[in-house]
Design a protein around this motif. Structure first.
Motif, PDB file in Angstrom:
ATOM      1  N   SER A   7       0.812  -1.207   0.000  1.00 39.44           N
ATOM      2  CA  SER A   7       0.000   0.000   0.000  1.00 39.44           C
ATOM      3  C   SER A   7       0.851   1.264   0.000  1.00 39.44           C
ATOM      4  O   SER A   7       2.019   1.261   0.406  1.00 39.44           O
ATOM      5  CB  SER A   7      -0.895   0.009   1.247  1.00 39.44           C
ATOM      6  OG  SER A   7      -0.096   0.102   2.417  1.00 39.44           O
ATOM      7  N   ALA A   8       0.250   2.343  -0.461  1.00 39.27           N
ATOM      8  CA  ALA A   8       0.852   3.661  -0.311  1.00 39.27           C
ATOM      9  C   ALA A   8       0.856   4.039   1.160  1.00 39.27           C
ATOM     10  O   ALA A   8       0.165   3.432   1.984  1.00 39.27           O
ATOM     11  CB  ALA A   8       0.054   4.689  -1.111  1.00 39.27           C
ATOM     12  N   ARG A   9       1.652   5.059   1.466  1.00 35.23           N
ATOM     13  CA  ARG A   9       1.639   5.565   2.839  1.00 35.23           C
ATOM     14  C   ARG A   9       1.595   7.086   2.823  1.00 35.23           C
ATOM     15  O   ARG A   9       2.046   7.733   1.888  1.00 35.23           O
ATOM     16  CB  ARG A   9       2.857   5.068   3.612  1.00 35.23           C
ATOM     17  CG  ARG A   9       4.210   5.570   3.096  1.00 35.23           C
ATOM     18  CD  ARG A   9       4.674   6.813   3.831  1.00 35.23           C
ATOM     19  NE  ARG A   9       5.947   7.326   3.339  1.00 35.23           N
ATOM     20  CZ  ARG A   9       6.062   8.366   2.538  1.00 35.23           C
ATOM     21  NH1 ARG A   9       4.993   8.981   2.077  1.00 35.23           N
ATOM     22  NH2 ARG A   9       7.259   8.793   2.162  1.00 35.23           N
ATOM     23  N   LEU A  10       1.005   7.656   3.854  1.00 30.90           N
ATOM     24  CA  LEU A  10       1.060   9.098   4.071  1.00 30.90           C
ATOM     25  C   LEU A  10       2.146   9.381   5.102  1.00 30.90           C
ATOM     26  O   LEU A  10       2.281   8.642   6.082  1.00 30.90           O
ATOM     27  CB  LEU A  10      -0.275   9.622   4.593  1.00 30.90           C
ATOM     28  CG  LEU A  10      -1.472   9.526   3.643  1.00 30.90           C
ATOM     29  CD1 LEU A  10      -2.733   9.995   4.357  1.00 30.90           C
ATOM     30  CD2 LEU A  10      -1.241  10.330   2.369  1.00 30.90           C
ATOM     31  N   HIS A  11       2.910  10.429   4.868  1.00 24.76           N
ATOM     32  CA  HIS A  11       3.942  10.830   5.829  1.00 24.76           C
ATOM     33  C   HIS A  11       3.579  12.195   6.375  1.00 24.76           C
ATOM     34  O   HIS A  11       3.642  13.205   5.669  1.00 24.76           O
ATOM     35  CB  HIS A  11       5.317  10.861   5.155  1.00 24.76           C
ATOM     36  CG  HIS A  11       6.449  10.810   6.138  1.00 24.76           C
ATOM     37  ND1 HIS A  11       6.908  11.920   6.786  1.00 24.76           N
ATOM     38  CD2 HIS A  11       7.192   9.764   6.593  1.00 24.76           C
ATOM     39  CE1 HIS A  11       7.901  11.572   7.604  1.00 24.76           C
ATOM     40  NE2 HIS A  11       8.098  10.271   7.498  1.00 24.76           N
ATOM     41  N   VAL A  12       3.176  12.216   7.643  1.00 27.72           N
ATOM     42  CA  VAL A  12       2.700  13.443   8.277  1.00 27.72           C
ATOM     43  C   VAL A  12       3.858  14.381   8.576  1.00 27.72           C
ATOM     44  O   VAL A  12       3.751  15.601   8.426  1.00 27.72           O
ATOM     45  CB  VAL A  12       1.945  13.104   9.579  1.00 27.72           C
ATOM     46  CG1 VAL A  12       1.529  14.372  10.326  1.00 27.72           C
ATOM     47  CG2 VAL A  12       0.737  12.236   9.266  1.00 27.72           C
TER      48      VAL A  12
ATOM     49  N   ALA B 159      -5.185   1.818   2.090  1.00 31.32           N
ATOM     50  CA  ALA B 159      -5.584   0.637   1.321  1.00 31.32           C
ATOM     51  C   ALA B 159      -5.385   0.855  -0.179  1.00 31.32           C
ATOM     52  O   ALA B 159      -5.097  -0.083  -0.922  1.00 31.32           O
ATOM     53  CB  ALA B 159      -7.037   0.284   1.616  1.00 31.32           C
ATOM     54  N   GLU B 160      -5.532   2.091  -0.636  1.00 31.17           N
ATOM     55  CA  GLU B 160      -5.334   2.481  -2.036  1.00 31.17           C
ATOM     56  C   GLU B 160      -4.666   3.844  -2.098  1.00 31.17           C
ATOM     57  O   GLU B 160      -4.911   4.675  -1.206  1.00 31.17           O
ATOM     58  CB  GLU B 160      -6.690   2.550  -2.776  1.00 31.17           C
ATOM     59  CG  GLU B 160      -7.376   1.219  -2.962  1.00 31.17           C
ATOM     60  CD  GLU B 160      -6.678   0.327  -3.982  1.00 31.17           C
ATOM     61  OE1 GLU B 160      -5.890   0.865  -4.801  1.00 31.17           O
ATOM     62  OE2 GLU B 160      -6.918  -0.881  -3.951  1.00 31.17           O
ATOM     63  N   PRO B 161      -3.841   4.064  -3.117  1.00 31.21           N
ATOM     64  CA  PRO B 161      -3.440   3.167  -4.206  1.00 31.21           C
ATOM     65  C   PRO B 161      -2.383   2.172  -3.749  1.00 31.21           C
ATOM     66  O   PRO B 161      -1.890   2.264  -2.621  1.00 31.21           O
ATOM     67  CB  PRO B 161      -2.884   4.144  -5.251  1.00 31.21           C
ATOM     68  CG  PRO B 161      -2.345   5.275  -4.439  1.00 31.21           C
ATOM     69  CD  PRO B 161      -3.276   5.421  -3.274  1.00 31.21           C
ATOM     70  N   ARG B 162      -2.017   1.230  -4.652  1.00 33.58           N
ATOM     71  CA  ARG B 162      -1.093   0.163  -4.308  1.00 33.58           C
ATOM     72  C   ARG B 162      -0.077  -0.055  -5.423  1.00 33.58           C
ATOM     73  O   ARG B 162      -0.298   0.362  -6.564  1.00 33.58           O
ATOM     74  CB  ARG B 162      -1.845  -1.155  -4.057  1.00 33.58           C
ATOM     75  CG  ARG B 162      -2.958  -1.063  -3.038  1.00 33.58           C
ATOM     76  CD  ARG B 162      -3.592  -2.411  -2.764  1.00 33.58           C
ATOM     77  NE  ARG B 162      -2.698  -3.271  -2.022  1.00 33.58           N
ATOM     78  CZ  ARG B 162      -2.572  -3.263  -0.691  1.00 33.58           C
ATOM     79  NH1 ARG B 162      -3.298  -2.420   0.030  1.00 33.58           N
ATOM     80  NH2 ARG B 162      -1.745  -4.081  -0.084  1.00 33.58           N
TER      81      ARG B 162
ATOM     82  N   ARG C 155       1.039  -2.972 -11.080  1.00 35.10           N
ATOM     83  CA  ARG C 155       0.484  -1.677 -10.680  1.00 35.10           C
ATOM     84  C   ARG C 155       1.600  -0.861 -10.071  1.00 35.10           C
ATOM     85  O   ARG C 155       2.486  -1.403  -9.417  1.00 35.10           O
ATOM     86  CB  ARG C 155      -0.641  -1.837  -9.638  1.00 35.10           C
ATOM     87  CG  ARG C 155      -1.881  -2.508 -10.128  1.00 35.10           C
ATOM     88  CD  ARG C 155      -2.919  -2.589  -9.006  1.00 35.10           C
ATOM     89  NE  ARG C 155      -3.387  -1.282  -8.571  1.00 35.10           N
ATOM     90  CZ  ARG C 155      -4.204  -1.084  -7.529  1.00 35.10           C
ATOM     91  NH1 ARG C 155      -4.620  -2.116  -6.806  1.00 35.10           N
ATOM     92  NH2 ARG C 155      -4.593   0.131  -7.193  1.00 35.10           N
ATOM     93  N   ARG C 156       1.555   0.441 -10.295  1.00 32.74           N
ATOM     94  CA  ARG C 156       2.577   1.291  -9.703  1.00 32.74           C
ATOM     95  C   ARG C 156       1.934   2.434  -8.938  1.00 32.74           C
ATOM     96  O   ARG C 156       0.787   2.812  -9.204  1.00 32.74           O
ATOM     97  CB  ARG C 156       3.510   1.836 -10.783  1.00 32.74           C
ATOM     98  CG  ARG C 156       2.869   2.884 -11.675  1.00 32.74           C
ATOM     99  CD  ARG C 156       3.858   3.436 -12.676  1.00 32.74           C
ATOM    100  NE  ARG C 156       4.181   2.435 -13.690  1.00 32.74           N
ATOM    101  CZ  ARG C 156       5.228   2.522 -14.502  1.00 32.74           C
ATOM    102  NH1 ARG C 156       6.060   3.534 -14.399  1.00 32.74           N
ATOM    103  NH2 ARG C 156       5.435   1.599 -15.412  1.00 32.74           N
ATOM    104  N   LEU C 157       2.685   2.973  -8.001  1.00 33.57           N
ATOM    105  CA  LEU C 157       2.266   4.166  -7.289  1.00 33.57           C
ATOM    106  C   LEU C 157       2.744   5.401  -8.041  1.00 33.57           C
ATOM    107  O   LEU C 157       3.792   5.358  -8.694  1.00 33.57           O
ATOM    108  CB  LEU C 157       2.865   4.173  -5.879  1.00 33.57           C
ATOM    109  CG  LEU C 157       2.341   3.126  -4.905  1.00 33.57           C
ATOM    110  CD1 LEU C 157       3.183   3.134  -3.629  1.00 33.57           C
ATOM    111  CD2 LEU C 157       0.884   3.386  -4.574  1.00 33.57           C
ATOM    112  N   PRO C 158       2.027   6.505  -7.949  1.00 28.67           N
ATOM    113  CA  PRO C 158       2.526   7.747  -8.545  1.00 28.67           C
ATOM    114  C   PRO C 158       3.891   8.094  -7.950  1.00 28.67           C
ATOM    115  O   PRO C 158       4.092   7.977  -6.736  1.00 28.67           O
ATOM    116  CB  PRO C 158       1.473   8.786  -8.140  1.00 28.67           C
ATOM    117  CG  PRO C 158       0.255   8.000  -7.800  1.00 28.67           C
ATOM    118  CD  PRO C 158       0.722   6.692  -7.278  1.00 28.67           C
ATOM    119  N   ARG C 159       4.835   8.496  -8.798  1.00 28.33           N
ATOM    120  CA  ARG C 159       6.205   8.740  -8.374  1.00 28.33           C
ATOM    121  C   ARG C 159       6.378  10.136  -7.791  1.00 28.33           C
ATOM    122  O   ARG C 159       5.921  11.121  -8.360  1.00 28.33           O
ATOM    123  CB  ARG C 159       7.154   8.569  -9.565  1.00 28.33           C
ATOM    124  CG  ARG C 159       7.264   7.146 -10.096  1.00 28.33           C
ATOM    125  CD  ARG C 159       8.175   6.303  -9.249  1.00 28.33           C
ATOM    126  NE  ARG C 159       9.515   6.875  -9.164  1.00 28.33           N
ATOM    127  CZ  ARG C 159      10.441   6.751 -10.106  1.00 28.33           C
ATOM    128  NH1 ARG C 159      10.172   6.084 -11.231  1.00 28.33           N
ATOM    129  NH2 ARG C 159      11.633   7.297  -9.953  1.00 28.33           N
TER     130      ARG C 159
END
Length: 334
Positions: free
Chosen positions: A9-14, A35-38, A87-91
């Motif tokens: 899964s993607a992650r958010l970095h606060v 959960a998304e994107p992946r 599938r890729r995550l946005p870079r």
């Protein structure tokens, strides 16, 4: 040995708990898995490195896949791999694409050869976990995580040589309620900083960081953020995220042109007027902007995000994702 599919899964970095050399621990990442994107990769044993394109033109060969596969094959001392990026995550938008791809490829190569994918152990050799441990931690187990950072004595303005570190330990991890939703807005603009550019910017920030901001963040983390995560109160959680994000932004003002980098600041300002979204901030170097809502208000939050983009004359993508409370998924096929 056989075919293995890895989905992460993607992650958010606060942000970080501390960027000042005047305190004992440096960095200390705060973030969460979505959960998304992946990103999804498929691998099977082979002789040599073979990267196959995905099924569509947008999923063609990514040179990083071959690089990470080569590193994994060397580190694991296996014969090779045939690997496909499905599938890729946005870079470079703030979603952790580099770490998640590197660890996914490594885990896929290991799994294809019947080996345990010890990603925390191998992450430094892949150039990952050098500052924040959030990406490695969310790959391992998902959820909301806070890491311990690094001893300031070793991580001065120059980090150790590549690979000469251990990924910071997780000091707190909480599964987040399944009915929470994270609004993510990704404007089409210049990508966030990475590589040497990111290192140079971080060096400048650390050299100038005000230690009193770290002390204020510590109080927010212990008295507001962690209790809200443990008790499942999304509005209180979001309010704490917002406060931490703004204090982190005060460290980065000179490096990125404001508390939030343009045009993320405009989107943050627009979304702050939406009553169903809280915790609005910028993930990592951006330009991705996030907020917290719940499943019952997800549609309204999405609409507010689209209006925010349109009103600023921006194109972009809007995602409203559940939290991811498990680590990367490995599926095996004999």
């Amino acid at each position: 040995m056989g075919t293995v599919t890895v989905s992460a899964s993607a992650r958010l970095h606060v942000g970080f708990q501390n960027l000042s050399l005047a305190r004992e621990r440096l960095y200390g990442g705060i973030g969460m898995a979505l959960a998304e994107p992946r990103v999804t990769v498929v691998a099977e044993p082979a002789d040599g490195i073979h990267v196959t394109p995905g099924e569509s033109e947008s999923q063609d060969r990514d040179p990083l896949v071959a690089d990470y596969a080569r590193q994994a094959v060397d580190l694991l001392e296996v014969s090779g791999v045939e690997i496909e990026l499905e599938r890729r995550l946005p870079r470079h938008v703030g979603l952790g694409s580099g770490t998640q791809l590197a660890l996914s490829v490594h885990a896929a190569v290991a799994g294809a050869h019947g080996l345990e994918p010890r990603v925390r152990e191998y992450a430094p050799a892949l150039g990952r976990g050098g500052r924040s441990g959030v990406g490695v931690a969310t790959f391992e187990g998902g959820g909301f995580v806070v890491d311990a950072g690094h001893p300031t004595g070793r991580f001065t303005t120059e980090p150790p040589a590549e690979g000469d570190w251990t990924v910071p330990a997780v000091v707190a991890r909480h599964a987040l309620p399944a009915d929470w939703r994270f609004l993510v807005v990704i404007p089409e603009t210049e990508p966030g900083r990475s590589g040497d550019d990111e290192d140079a910017s971080m060096r400048t920030v650390v050299e100038r960081a005000d230690p009193t901001i770290a002390d204020e963040i510590a109080g927010i983390v212990t008295r507001r953020l962690l209790p809200a995560a443990a008790e499942g109160r999304h509005e209180a959680f979001g309010n704490a995220l917002s406060a931490i994000g703004r204090k982190n932004g005060a460290w980065y003002t000179d490096a990125q042109g404001g508390v939030f980098r343009p045009p993320a600041g405009e989107l943050v300002e627009a979304l702050e007027s939406c009553p169903v979204v809280t915790g609005i901030g910028q993930s990592s170097w951006g330009p991705a902007v996030y907020g917290v809502t719940d499943v019952g208000h997800a549609a309204e939050a999405r609409e507010a995000a689209r209006e925010a983009l349109e009103s600023r004359g921006l194109e972009g993508e809007v995602v409203c994702s559940a939290p991811e409370n498990e680590g990367a998924r490995l599926e095996f096929e004999e």
